[in-house]
Design a protein around this motif. Structure first.
Motif, PDB file in Angstrom:
ATOM      1  N   GLU A  76      13.476  -9.630  -3.954  1.00  0.00           N
ATOM      2  CA  GLU A  76      14.316  -9.045  -2.908  1.00  0.00           C
ATOM      3  C   GLU A  76      13.689  -7.743  -2.410  1.00  0.00           C
ATOM      4  OE1 GLU A  76      17.055  -6.489  -1.005  1.00  0.00           O
ATOM      5  OE2 GLU A  76      16.467  -6.106  -3.077  1.00  0.00           O
ATOM      6  N   LEU A  77      13.131  -6.973  -3.315  1.00  0.00           N
ATOM      7  CA  LEU A  77      12.477  -5.719  -2.953  1.00  0.00           C
ATOM      8  C   LEU A  77      11.266  -5.981  -2.046  1.00  0.00           C
ATOM      9  CD1 LEU A  77      12.708  -2.655  -3.656  1.00  0.00           C
ATOM     10  CD2 LEU A  77      11.023  -3.083  -5.440  1.00  0.00           C
ATOM     11  N   LEU A  78      10.435  -6.933  -2.414  1.00  0.00           N
ATOM     12  CA  LEU A  78       9.253  -7.248  -1.617  1.00  0.00           C
ATOM     13  C   LEU A  78       9.611  -7.822  -0.248  1.00  0.00           C
ATOM     14  CD1 LEU A  78       6.930  -8.838  -4.315  1.00  0.00           C
ATOM     15  CD2 LEU A  78       6.655  -6.616  -3.204  1.00  0.00           C
ATOM     16  N   ALA A  79      10.757  -8.477  -0.145  1.00  0.00           N
ATOM     17  CA  ALA A  79      11.177  -9.103   1.106  1.00  0.00           C
ATOM     18  C   ALA A  79      11.760  -8.097   2.099  1.00  0.00           C
ATOM     19  CB  ALA A  79      12.203 -10.201   0.823  1.00  0.00           C
ATOM     20  N   ARG A  80      11.895  -6.835   1.678  1.00  0.00           N
ATOM     21  CA  ARG A  80      12.404  -5.778   2.573  1.00  0.00           C
ATOM     22  C   ARG A  80      11.237  -4.955   3.105  1.00  0.00           C
ATOM     23  NH1 ARG A  80      16.114  -3.364  -1.796  1.00  0.00           N
ATOM     24  NH2 ARG A  80      15.115  -1.459  -1.100  1.00  0.00           N
ATOM     25  N   ASP A  81      11.424  -4.371   4.290  1.00  0.00           N
ATOM     26  CA  ASP A  81      10.404  -3.471   4.835  1.00  0.00           C
ATOM     27  C   ASP A  81      10.638  -2.095   4.245  1.00  0.00           C
ATOM     28  OD1 ASP A  81       8.564  -1.972   6.190  1.00  0.00           O
ATOM     29  OD2 ASP A  81       9.232  -2.552   8.190  1.00  0.00           O
ATOM     30  N   LEU A  82       9.969  -1.817   3.139  1.00  0.00           N
ATOM     31  CA  LEU A  82      10.160  -0.554   2.429  1.00  0.00           C
ATOM     32  C   LEU A  82       9.645   0.635   3.226  1.00  0.00           C
ATOM     33  CD1 LEU A  82       9.182  -1.813  -1.122  1.00  0.00           C
ATOM     34  CD2 LEU A  82      11.476  -1.489  -0.188  1.00  0.00           C
ATOM     35  N   HIS A  84       0.851  -1.177   0.000  1.00  0.00           N
ATOM     36  CA  HIS A  84       0.000   0.000   0.000  1.00  0.00           C
ATOM     37  C   HIS A  84       0.889   1.231   0.000  1.00  0.00           C
ATOM     38  CE1 HIS A  84      -3.568  -2.381   0.666  1.00  0.00           C
ATOM     39  NE2 HIS A  84      -2.888  -3.062   1.575  1.00  0.00           N
ATOM     40  N   ALA A  85       0.391   2.314  -0.525  1.00  0.00           N
ATOM     41  CA  ALA A  85       1.061   3.610  -0.522  1.00  0.00           C
ATOM     42  C   ALA A  85       2.499   3.512  -1.035  1.00  0.00           C
ATOM     43  CB  ALA A  85       0.975   4.240   0.862  1.00  0.00           C
ATOM     44  N   ARG A  86       3.453   3.910  -0.206  1.00  0.00           N
ATOM     45  CA  ARG A  86       4.848   4.000  -0.638  1.00  0.00           C
ATOM     46  C   ARG A  86       5.438   2.658  -1.101  1.00  0.00           C
ATOM     47  NH1 ARG A  86      10.011   4.126   2.152  1.00  0.00           N
ATOM     48  NH2 ARG A  86      11.456   5.368   0.914  1.00  0.00           N
ATOM     49  N   ALA A 145      10.309   1.099   6.367  1.00  0.00           N
ATOM     50  CA  ALA A 145      11.346   1.438   7.334  1.00  0.00           C
ATOM     51  C   ALA A 145      12.557   2.092   6.692  1.00  0.00           C
ATOM     52  CB  ALA A 145      11.782   0.182   8.086  1.00  0.00           C
ATOM     53  N   GLU A 146      12.638   2.042   5.379  1.00  0.00           N
ATOM     54  CA  GLU A 146      13.800   2.597   4.687  1.00  0.00           C
ATOM     55  C   GLU A 146      13.613   4.082   4.447  1.00  0.00           C
ATOM     56  OE1 GLU A 146      14.704   0.307   1.219  1.00  0.00           O
ATOM     57  OE2 GLU A 146      14.598  -1.560   2.330  1.00  0.00           O
ATOM     58  N   GLU A 147      14.733   4.804   4.477  1.00  0.00           N
ATOM     59  CA  GLU A 147      14.689   6.242   4.246  1.00  0.00           C
ATOM     60  C   GLU A 147      14.410   6.531   2.783  1.00  0.00           C
ATOM     61  OE1 GLU A 147      17.940   8.528   5.689  1.00  0.00           O
ATOM     62  OE2 GLU A 147      18.175   7.274   7.455  1.00  0.00           O
ATOM     63  N   THR A 148      13.824   7.693   2.538  1.00  0.00           N
ATOM     64  CA  THR A 148      13.612   8.153   1.171  1.00  0.00           C
ATOM     65  C   THR A 148      14.976   8.459   0.553  1.00  0.00           C
ATOM     66  OG1 THR A 148      11.527   9.142   1.818  1.00  0.00           O
ATOM     67  CG2 THR A 148      12.486   9.892  -0.252  1.00  0.00           C
ATOM     68  N   PRO A 149      15.247   7.966  -0.653  1.00  0.00           N
ATOM     69  CA  PRO A 149      16.533   8.242  -1.286  1.00  0.00           C
ATOM     70  C   PRO A 149      16.733   9.731  -1.495  1.00  0.00           C
ATOM     71  CG  PRO A 149      15.297   6.571  -2.492  1.00  0.00           C
ATOM     72  CD  PRO A 149      14.388   7.134  -1.452  1.00  0.00           C
ATOM     73  N   ARG A 150      17.981  10.184  -1.398  1.00  0.00           N
ATOM     74  CA  ARG A 150      18.284  11.593  -1.661  1.00  0.00           C
ATOM     75  C   ARG A 150      17.860  11.951  -3.064  1.00  0.00           C
ATOM     76  NH1 ARG A 150      21.700  14.549   1.869  1.00  0.00           N
ATOM     77  NH2 ARG A 150      22.367  13.175   3.524  1.00  0.00           N
ATOM     78  N   GLY A 151      17.450  13.191  -3.212  1.00  0.00           N
ATOM     79  CA  GLY A 151      17.004  13.622  -4.513  1.00  0.00           C
ATOM     80  C   GLY A 151      15.513  13.386  -4.727  1.00  0.00           C
ATOM     81  N   ALA A 152      14.867  12.846  -3.738  1.00  0.00           N
ATOM     82  CA  ALA A 152      13.438  12.566  -3.843  1.00  0.00           C
ATOM     83  C   ALA A 152      12.636  13.559  -3.026  1.00  0.00           C
ATOM     84  CB  ALA A 152      13.142  11.149  -3.406  1.00  0.00           C
ATOM     85  N   GLY A 153      13.099  14.818  -3.006  1.00  0.00           N
ATOM     86  CA  GLY A 153      12.344  15.850  -2.329  1.00  0.00           C
ATOM     87  C   GLY A 153      12.910  16.257  -0.981  1.00  0.00           C
ATOM     88  N   GLU A 154      13.913  15.539  -0.491  1.00  0.00           N
ATOM     89  CA  GLU A 154      14.497  15.896   0.784  1.00  0.00           C
ATOM     90  C   GLU A 154      15.734  16.755   0.563  1.00  0.00           C
ATOM     91  OE1 GLU A 154      15.264  12.633   3.333  1.00  0.00           O
ATOM     92  OE2 GLU A 154      13.186  12.007   3.388  1.00  0.00           O
TER      93      GLU A 154
END
Length: 101
Positions: free
Chosen positions: A80-86, A15-17, A88-97
């Protein structure tokens, strides 16, 4: 057709992010990728609405499938992507931060 079964690790499920991250990654694979829950009908993994409609929550087992050259590598990457808790991960740089410091 190659496929992988994986448990959704994100705390909010697909869901969402986490869904957005997965859908974008699936769209970049250059081949049709489908995802399903259990024995349900596979839906296009590059469709945000279709992925959200699966209702995959944390701990749901999903199966992803693809066909074409490089399908195994694409599925390994997406699993591998689905097996991670997305969540809990930080937003990558360059994505608005902005950088502080």
């Amino acid at each position: 057709m190659p496929e992988r079964t994986v448990v959704v690790a994100s705390s909010t499920g697909l869901h969402a992010r986490p869904a957005k991250i997965f859908v974008q990654a699936a769209a970049k694979q250059g081949m049709p990728v489908r995802i399903r829950v259990g024995d349900g009908k596979p839906v296009p993994a590059n469709s945000m609405l279709a992925v959200l409609a699966l209702g995959a929550t944390h701990g749901t087992e999903v199966t992803i499938e693809a066909e074409g050259p490089g399908a195994d590598e694409a599925l390994d990457s997406l699993a591998e992507l689905l097996a991670r808790d997305l969540d809990a991960e930080e937003t990558p740089r360059g994505a608005g931060e902005t950088s502080r410091g």
